[in-house]
Design a protein around this motif. Sequence first.
Motif, short mmCIF file in Angstrom:
data_model
loop_
_atom_site.label_atom_id
_atom_site.label_comp_id
_atom_site.label_asym_id
_atom_site.label_seq_id
_atom_site.Cartn_x
_atom_site.Cartn_y
_atom_site.Cartn_z
N CYS A 53 0.87 -1.31 0.10
CA CYS A 53 -0.08 0.04 -0.01
C CYS A 53 0.79 1.39 -0.06
O CYS A 53 1.82 1.03 0.33
N ARG A 54 0.66 2.41 -0.51
CA ARG A 54 0.63 4.32 0.21
C ARG A 54 0.04 4.75 0.76
O ARG A 54 -1.69 4.57 0.65
N GLN A 55 0.70 6.12 0.82
CA GLN A 55 -0.20 7.19 1.30
C GLN A 55 0.70 8.12 1.11
O GLN A 55 2.03 9.03 0.97
N THR A 56 0.01 9.42 0.69
CA THR A 56 0.56 10.33 -0.63
C THR A 56 1.16 10.73 1.18
O THR A 56 0.82 11.47 1.99
N ARG A 113 -4.22 1.22 -1.45
CA ARG A 113 -3.61 -0.43 -1.44
C ARG A 113 -3.28 -0.36 -2.94
O ARG A 113 -3.45 0.11 -3.98
N THR A 114 -1.56 -1.17 -3.17
CA THR A 114 -1.63 -1.59 -4.78
C THR A 114 -1.04 -2.82 -5.08
O THR A 114 -1.25 -4.49 -3.82
N ASP A 121 -1.53 1.10 -8.56
CA ASP A 121 -2.66 1.18 -7.25
C ASP A 121 -3.48 0.02 -7.42
O ASP A 121 -3.45 0.02 -8.85
N LEU A 122 -4.30 -0.59 -6.94
CA LEU A 122 -5.33 -1.32 -7.23
C LEU A 122 -6.35 -1.28 -8.19
O LEU A 122 -6.77 0.01 -7.08
N ALA A 168 -10.46 -4.44 -6.08
CA ALA A 168 -10.92 -4.79 -4.35
C ALA A 168 -10.93 -6.33 -4.03
O ALA A 168 -10.23 -6.12 -3.05
N SER A 169 -11.74 -7.31 -4.38
CA SER A 169 -11.47 -8.48 -3.85
C SER A 169 -10.03 -8.61 -3.66
O SER A 169 -9.99 -9.55 -3.12
N ASP A 170 -8.91 -8.51 -4.54
CA ASP A 170 -7.85 -8.66 -4.39
C ASP A 170 -7.55 -8.31 -3.69
O ASP A 170 -6.42 -9.08 -2.51
N THR A 171 -7.58 -7.84 -2.57
CA THR A 171 -7.17 -7.19 -1.34
C THR A 171 -7.48 -8.23 0.29
O THR A 171 -6.64 -8.42 1.14
#
Length: 143
Positions: A66-69, A95-96, A118-119, A124-127
Amino acid sequence: MDKFINLVKLSVGSENVDSMSTWQATRRAQTDDGLPRHVTRMWPKREAEILQGGSIYWVIKGAIQCRQTILRLDEVIGADGIRRCAIVLDPTVHRTETALRRPFQGWRYLKPEDSPADLRDQNASDTDLPPELATALAEIGVR
């Protein structure tokens, strides 16, 4: 187009993206502005590039997940009198795609072209994949 650079950092102690978010929410409640932050000893030399749209990509259990700005870098003086850098983050966690990373200390610069995507919402189901499965898929190049 602005030229920016990202950071990549281990999220030590996190079991998954949700546990990292939960920890940040707890810490966020202890700050004046309500924003999560990560305090580090070193101040990034490429501060101007980071602040032109960079993110921090979190490595959890051996893989970027994942990432955050990054919103800003604040100076923090510890009880020991040493100047540190608080990397102030947007609370939204994106989430990435899973990207494997070996352990390292501190943080590293990460070029945008080397950063996992990014996903998308339709993924979203990948998460919901267990981290071990997501990592195994990344190892064989499926994810």
